[in-house]
Design a protein around this motif. Structure first.
Motif, mmCIF file in Angstrom:
data_model
loop_
_atom_site.group_PDB
_atom_site.id
_atom_site.type_symbol
_atom_site.label_atom_id
_atom_site.label_comp_id
_atom_site.label_asym_id
_atom_site.label_seq_id
_atom_site.Cartn_x
_atom_site.Cartn_y
_atom_site.Cartn_z
ATOM 1 N N ARG A 191 0.545 -1.513 0.412
ATOM 2 C CA ARG A 191 -0.117 0.226 -0.123
ATOM 3 C C ARG A 191 0.968 1.400 0.157
ATOM 4 O O ARG A 191 0.700 2.226 -0.489
ATOM 5 C CB ARG A 191 -1.157 -0.388 1.400
ATOM 6 C CG ARG A 191 -1.610 1.168 1.665
ATOM 7 C CD ARG A 191 -2.730 1.902 0.415
ATOM 8 N NE ARG A 191 -3.194 3.005 0.250
ATOM 9 C CZ ARG A 191 -2.726 4.030 -0.128
ATOM 10 N NH1 ARG A 191 -1.554 4.145 -0.625
ATOM 11 N NH2 ARG A 191 -3.974 4.951 -0.005
ATOM 12 N N SER A 192 1.969 1.123 1.005
ATOM 13 C CA SER A 192 2.599 2.796 0.741
ATOM 14 C C SER A 192 3.230 2.667 -0.588
ATOM 15 O O SER A 192 3.891 3.790 -0.806
ATOM 16 C CB SER A 192 3.948 2.257 1.902
ATOM 17 O OG SER A 192 3.192 2.399 3.429
ATOM 18 N N ALA A 193 3.587 1.297 -1.058
ATOM 19 C CA ALA A 193 4.577 2.195 -2.752
ATOM 20 C C ALA A 193 3.594 2.468 -3.456
ATOM 21 O O ALA A 193 3.899 3.123 -5.140
ATOM 22 C CB ALA A 193 4.837 0.806 -3.141
ATOM 23 N N LEU A 194 2.442 2.477 -3.646
ATOM 24 C CA LEU A 194 1.270 3.192 -4.323
ATOM 25 C C LEU A 194 0.689 5.086 -3.813
ATOM 26 O O LEU A 194 1.124 4.938 -2.646
ATOM 27 C CB LEU A 194 0.121 2.144 -4.921
ATOM 28 C CG LEU A 194 0.346 1.007 -4.792
ATOM 29 C CD1 LEU A 194 -1.375 0.490 -4.764
ATOM 30 C CD2 LEU A 194 0.657 1.126 -6.673
ATOM 31 N N PRO A 195 0.478 5.415 -4.760
ATOM 32 C CA PRO A 195 -0.070 6.759 -4.360
ATOM 33 C C PRO A 195 -0.995 7.300 -3.456
ATOM 34 O O PRO A 195 -2.177 6.310 -3.827
ATOM 35 C CB PRO A 195 -0.183 7.322 -5.837
ATOM 36 C CG PRO A 195 -0.372 6.398 -6.956
ATOM 37 C CD PRO A 195 0.047 5.392 -6.588
ATOM 38 N N GLU A 196 -1.378 8.081 -2.899
ATOM 39 C CA GLU A 196 -2.053 7.998 -1.810
ATOM 40 C C GLU A 196 -3.883 8.227 -1.363
ATOM 41 O O GLU A 196 -4.537 7.134 -1.549
ATOM 42 C CB GLU A 196 -1.971 9.364 -0.713
ATOM 43 C CG GLU A 196 -3.107 9.514 0.186
ATOM 44 C CD GLU A 196 -2.812 11.137 0.779
ATOM 45 O OE1 GLU A 196 -3.323 11.426 1.537
ATOM 46 O OE2 GLU A 196 -1.741 11.866 0.653
ATOM 47 N N LYS A 197 -3.927 8.759 -3.312
ATOM 48 C CA LYS A 197 -5.694 7.557 -3.380
ATOM 49 C C LYS A 197 -5.788 6.632 -4.406
ATOM 50 O O LYS A 197 -4.746 6.876 -5.260
ATOM 51 C CB LYS A 197 -5.995 9.165 -4.371
ATOM 52 C CG LYS A 197 -6.539 10.352 -3.187
ATOM 53 C CD LYS A 197 -6.882 11.990 -4.141
ATOM 54 C CE LYS A 197 -7.371 12.846 -2.989
ATOM 55 N NZ LYS A 197 -7.814 12.024 -1.686
ATOM 56 N N LEU A 198 -6.129 5.259 -4.149
ATOM 57 C CA LEU A 198 -6.524 4.189 -5.142
ATOM 58 C C LEU A 198 -7.511 4.442 -5.699
ATOM 59 O O LEU A 198 -7.830 3.256 -6.271
ATOM 60 C CB LEU A 198 -6.294 3.159 -3.585
ATOM 61 C CG LEU A 198 -4.603 3.430 -3.463
ATOM 62 C CD1 LEU A 198 -5.191 1.641 -1.672
ATOM 63 C CD2 LEU A 198 -3.612 2.482 -4.051
ATOM 64 N N THR A 199 -8.640 5.629 -5.890
ATOM 65 C CA THR A 199 -9.728 5.432 -6.873
ATOM 66 C C THR A 199 -8.902 5.098 -7.763
ATOM 67 O O THR A 199 -8.195 5.534 -8.522
ATOM 68 C CB THR A 199 -10.254 6.843 -6.548
ATOM 69 O OG1 THR A 199 -10.423 7.393 -5.306
ATOM 70 C CG2 THR A 199 -11.796 7.065 -7.880
#
Length: 210
Positions: free
Chosen positions: A148-156
């Motif tokens: 999760r931390s490796a992805l952008p803050e917004k996951l929409t």
């Protein structure tokens, strides 16, 4: 290796639009007389905590934690992140499941737990075509948090595959005599087929939860 008695949490995603199947009420559609959500929750009745990402009005055990992804309708990756944020800091393992898996059983969940050995970050069922069923699996919480931390803050709108595929995954298959625990119901035809499969009694007598 996760054992039958080792604590684990569960995140059940129940907030999808259900556009091909009756709208947001899809988790309450019955299979063999029991709502699909109830069957999934029965399969993880020993999970602690038990988190449902979806409307708070859905029937569930009294200690169930309800949460929404923000914004609502952000998709399964965003919903997974919302559920992950509710886990305690020391959580070890978490089952990540769709609410429309009416053939899931406790035995099927235990099989995932046994498969998540030190060599893997998680385990998922694969279907008859060898495709990984990302919403029928169990994961190390530390690995999920790192992903999760490796992805952008917004996951929409982010595909769940983008969150989970980089992890070390054990692929699990169900015994041929059992109804497939990964069977999800996106359409009414899927639900009718689940009704047929639910009436197939496994050789060990352990039918679907519910």
């Amino acid at each position: 290796m996760p054992a039958r008695t080792q604590a684990y949490a569960a995140i059940v995603l129940a907030g999808g639009a259900g556009q091909r199947f009756g709208g947001p009420a899809k988790p309450m559609a019955p299979v063999a007389g029991t709502p699909m959500l109830a069957r999934v929750l029965g399969a993880v009745a020993d999970a602690d905590p038990l988190i449902v990402v979806g409307p708070a009005g859905l029937p569930a055990p009294p200690d169930t934690v309800f949460v929404h992804e923000r914004p609502a309708g952000g998709g399964p990756a965003a919903a997974t992140a919302a559920g992950l944020a509710e886990l305690p800091a020391d959580a070890g393992f978490v089952a990540l499941l769709a609410a429309d898996l009416p053939l899931l059983t406790r035995a099927a969940v235990d099989r995932l737990r046994r498969a998540t050995t030190d060599a893997y970050d998680g385990a998922v069922y694969v279907d008859d075509g060898g495709q990984r069923q990302w919403l029928c699996g169990l994961w190390r919480v530390t690995a999920l948090r790192a992903a999760r931390s490796a992805l952008p803050e917004k996951l929409t709108g982010t595909p769940l595959r983008r969150l989970l595929a980089p992890l070390r995954v054990a692929e699990v298959t169900a015994p041929g005599h059992e109804p497939p625990p990964w069977w999800d119901c996106d359409t009414e035809a899927d639900r009718r087929r689940a009704e047929e499969l639910a009436n197939v009694e496994p050789a060990d007598g352990a039918g679907p939860a519910g």
